[in-house]
Design a protein around this motif. Structure first.
Motif, PDB file in Angstrom:
ATOM      1  N   SER A   7      19.855  33.470 -48.001  1.00  0.00           N
ATOM      2  CA  SER A   7      18.941  34.311 -48.783  1.00  0.00           C
ATOM      3  C   SER A   7      19.331  34.342 -50.251  1.00  0.00           C
ATOM      4  CB  SER A   7      18.928  35.734 -48.233  1.00  0.00           C
ATOM      5  OG  SER A   7      18.455  35.752 -46.928  1.00  0.00           O
ATOM      6  N   VAL A   8      20.615  34.482 -50.524  1.00  0.00           N
ATOM      7  CA  VAL A   8      21.086  34.493 -51.911  1.00  0.00           C
ATOM      8  C   VAL A   8      20.792  33.151 -52.576  1.00  0.00           C
ATOM      9  CG1 VAL A   8      23.164  34.592 -53.357  1.00  0.00           C
ATOM     10  CG2 VAL A   8      22.823  36.281 -51.545  1.00  0.00           C
ATOM     11  N   GLU A   9      21.034  32.070 -51.849  1.00  0.00           N
ATOM     12  CA  GLU A   9      20.780  30.733 -52.394  1.00  0.00           C
ATOM     13  C   GLU A   9      19.289  30.535 -52.683  1.00  0.00           C
ATOM     14  OE1 GLU A   9      22.056  27.151 -53.921  1.00  0.00           O
ATOM     15  OE2 GLU A   9      23.226  28.877 -53.308  1.00  0.00           O
ATOM     16  N   TRP A  10      18.447  30.968 -51.770  1.00  0.00           N
ATOM     17  CA  TRP A  10      17.004  30.846 -51.987  1.00  0.00           C
ATOM     18  C   TRP A  10      16.554  31.692 -53.171  1.00  0.00           C
ATOM     19  CZ3 TRP A  10      13.571  30.436 -47.023  1.00  0.00           C
ATOM     20  CH2 TRP A  10      13.948  29.311 -46.299  1.00  0.00           C
ATOM     21  N   ALA A  11      17.117  32.863 -53.336  1.00  0.00           N
ATOM     22  CA  ALA A  11      16.773  33.713 -54.478  1.00  0.00           C
ATOM     23  C   ALA A  11      17.160  33.032 -55.786  1.00  0.00           C
ATOM     24  CB  ALA A  11      17.451  35.074 -54.357  1.00  0.00           C
ATOM     25  N   ARG A  12      18.312  32.379 -55.795  1.00  0.00           N
ATOM     26  CA  ARG A  12      18.730  31.640 -56.996  1.00  0.00           C
ATOM     27  C   ARG A  12      17.780  30.488 -57.299  1.00  0.00           C
ATOM     28  NH1 ARG A  12      25.047  31.517 -55.457  1.00  0.00           N
ATOM     29  NH2 ARG A  12      25.559  33.602 -56.159  1.00  0.00           N
ATOM     30  N   HIS A  13      17.391  29.782 -56.256  1.00  0.00           N
ATOM     31  CA  HIS A  13      16.433  28.683 -56.451  1.00  0.00           C
ATOM     32  C   HIS A  13      15.111  29.213 -56.998  1.00  0.00           C
ATOM     33  CE1 HIS A  13      18.454  25.143 -54.668  1.00  0.00           C
ATOM     34  NE2 HIS A  13      19.117  26.056 -53.984  1.00  0.00           N
ATOM     35  N   GLY A  14      14.672  30.339 -56.464  1.00  0.00           N
ATOM     36  CA  GLY A  14      13.434  30.944 -56.946  1.00  0.00           C
ATOM     37  C   GLY A  14      13.528  31.340 -58.405  1.00  0.00           C
ATOM     38  N   ALA A  15      14.648  31.944 -58.787  1.00  0.00           N
ATOM     39  CA  ALA A  15      14.842  32.344 -60.182  1.00  0.00           C
ATOM     40  C   ALA A  15      14.862  31.127 -61.102  1.00  0.00           C
ATOM     41  CB  ALA A  15      16.137  33.140 -60.322  1.00  0.00           C
ATOM     42  N   LEU A  16      15.523  30.072 -60.672  1.00  0.00           N
ATOM     43  CA  LEU A  16      15.545  28.843 -61.469  1.00  0.00           C
ATOM     44  C   LEU A  16      14.143  28.258 -61.594  1.00  0.00           C
ATOM     45  CD1 LEU A  16      16.993  26.581 -62.992  1.00  0.00           C
ATOM     46  CD2 LEU A  16      17.445  25.504 -60.770  1.00  0.00           C
TER      47      LEU A  16
END
Length: 87
Positions: A7-16
């Motif tokens: 979830s944290v990784e996906w959130a980072r990808h989304g922010a990028l």
């Protein structure tokens, strides 16, 4: 990997992705922006079709995936917010 890590990784990808979109969009031509909007609409249609089916009961129970009804409500909320997120 745990679901929290994912979830944290996906959130980072989304922010990028949002940062790249905010940077790139003003640099596109009007026609290119229209192509991007069309692709976004098509992606939302495809997600809605995919999420209209309930995941397997065991998968829902084990990882807490939402059912089709809840998933579509989430997608509708995201669709409403996307223009605001992109600026």
């Amino acid at each position: 990997w745990t679901l929290v890590t994912v979830s944290v990784e996906w959130a980072r990808h989304g922010a990028l992705s949002l940062a790249v979109a905010r940077w790139a969009t003003p640099r596109l031509t009007r026609g290119e922006r229209a192509q991007v909007r069309d692709a976004q609409r098509q992606a939302m249609v495809e997600l809605a079709q995919e999420w209209a089916q309930d995941p397997a009961p065991a998968l829902r129970a084990q990882v807490g995936l939402p059912g089709a009804e809840e998933a579509l409500v989430l997608l509708q909320a995201f669709t409403r917010e996307l223009p605001h997120l992109l600026g």
